[in-house]
Motif scaffolding. Structure first.
Motif, mmCIF file in Angstrom:
data_model
loop_
_atom_site.group_PDB
_atom_site.id
_atom_site.type_symbol
_atom_site.label_atom_id
_atom_site.label_comp_id
_atom_site.label_asym_id
_atom_site.label_seq_id
_atom_site.Cartn_x
_atom_site.Cartn_y
_atom_site.Cartn_z
ATOM 1 N N GLY A 207 -3.423 -7.434 5.659
ATOM 2 C CA GLY A 207 -2.101 -8.048 5.596
ATOM 3 C C GLY A 207 -1.105 -7.191 4.848
ATOM 4 O O GLY A 207 0.046 -7.030 5.281
ATOM 5 N N TYR A 208 -1.537 -6.628 3.728
ATOM 6 C CA TYR A 208 -0.648 -5.758 2.957
ATOM 7 C C TYR A 208 -0.219 -4.557 3.791
ATOM 8 O O TYR A 208 0.965 -4.189 3.815
ATOM 9 N N ILE A 209 -1.159 -3.925 4.490
ATOM 10 C CA ILE A 209 -0.836 -2.741 5.301
ATOM 11 C C ILE A 209 0.100 -3.114 6.440
ATOM 12 O O ILE A 209 1.063 -2.391 6.733
ATOM 13 N N LEU A 210 -0.168 -4.234 7.099
ATOM 14 C CA LEU A 210 0.702 -4.660 8.197
ATOM 15 C C LEU A 210 2.130 -4.881 7.711
ATOM 16 O O LEU A 210 3.092 -4.498 8.381
ATOM 17 N N GLU A 211 2.285 -5.462 6.536
ATOM 18 C CA GLU A 211 3.626 -5.792 6.041
ATOM 19 C C GLU A 211 4.328 -4.582 5.431
ATOM 20 O O GLU A 211 5.497 -4.310 5.742
ATOM 21 N N HIS A 212 3.637 -3.850 4.591
ATOM 22 C CA HIS A 212 4.322 -2.844 3.772
ATOM 23 C C HIS A 212 4.180 -1.405 4.279
ATOM 24 O O HIS A 212 4.915 -0.531 3.806
ATOM 25 N N VAL A 213 3.271 -1.168 5.201
ATOM 26 C CA VAL A 213 3.096 0.192 5.721
ATOM 27 C C VAL A 213 3.474 0.253 7.196
ATOM 28 O O VAL A 213 4.300 1.065 7.606
ATOM 29 N N VAL A 214 2.891 -0.636 7.988
ATOM 30 C CA VAL A 214 3.165 -0.648 9.429
ATOM 31 C C VAL A 214 4.470 -1.385 9.729
ATOM 32 O O VAL A 214 5.073 -1.188 10.785
#
Length: 267
Positions: A207-214
């Motif tokens: 979830g963090y990667i989807l929101e803040h990176v991707v």
């Protein structure tokens, strides 16, 4: 009938693999040593390839120069021979879903414990992973040259990439793949079958990667709503499993300690 003729007839009739037990049942060889010698000869001249102890794949014309065949050609038959459930996972699944911009060097397969000698020195291109059980409802079927294979659906592929981040080249590579894979992820239809199968910390990291990176905020919001309904509260966990934990920089929504900087590759 010679073994070479038997192999040719088998290939013509749509059977691209065979086991040594299949050959023994024909009664062609009274001597085990003669049989072993003939199998060795046919491997040497690239008629067949040994991909597991006692299991062979017939090399089709288009792969003769390589002397080997891709794992997609025989993995379903091999796992049936071993009586083991499986699915193609991680980078290999991402490639089959059209979301890997670089072909992985190894072919990743998930199966179940125990590790009953699945690994073979004859087949070093396959990377094996193990779970207690497989989420059957999260698997999809893909057509191959010889039939079908089972692979993880987009959400399970994403979760596995995050969980096994050290095995796939780190979170920067994971994020690069997620950028393409996210178009196929449907949280509402794909999450339920994986809710209890995937560890909560994996959902937090994803979830963090989807929101803040991707920067797939809608997907991230949908995932957050789903994990909020899981039993128990979220605990702070490190983003990377290969770096030292760092509690000085935190994301309060996903309860993530940001202990590594993720940089996507240019596609």
């Amino acid at each position: 009938m010679t073994l070479q003729k038997w192999i040719k007839d088998r290939a013509i009739h749509g059977f691209p693999t065979f086991s040594i037990e299949d050959v023994r049942e024909t009664g062609m060889y009274s001597s085990e040593q003669i049989l072993q010698n003939e199998l060795y000869r046919l491997c040497s001249n690239k008629t067949i390839a040994s991909v597991y102890r006692g299991f062979y794949v017939i090399i089709p014309v288009q792969y003769v120069l390589r002397g080997s065949v891709p794992a997609t050609y025989y993995i379903d038959q091999l796992m049936a021979y071993l009586s083991k459930p499986y699915y193609v996972c991680m980078l290999s699944a991402a490639e089959l879903l059209g979301a890997a911009h670089q072909r992985p060097q190894q072919f990743s397969v998930m199966t179940t414990f125990p590790k009953r000698r699945v690994v073979s020195t004859r087949n070093v291109i396959i990377d094996w992973f193990y779970r207690e059980g497989l989420p059957e409802d999260a698997l999809i079927t893909k057509n191959t040259e010889t039939g079908t294979i089972r692979i993880s659906n987009p959400l399970l592929t994403a979760a596995d990439l995050v969980q096994y981040q050290q095995h796939v080249g780190g979170l920067s590579r994971v994020a690069t793949i997620l950028e393409e894979l996210s178009e196929q992820i449907n949280i509402k239809s794909q999450f339920a079958s994986l809710a209890s199968f995937v560890k909560k910390v994996t959902w937090q990291r994803l979830g963090y990667i989807l929101e803040h990176v991707v920067e797939e905020n809608e997907l991230a919001d949908e995932l957050y709503e789903q994990i909020r309904n899981l039993p128990g509260s979220l605990m702070y966990m490190p983003l990377s499993t290969s770096a030292e934990d760092n509690t000085s920089e935190r994301n309060s929504r996903w309860k993530i300690n940001i202990n590594v900087q993720i940089e996507k590759d240019d596609l």
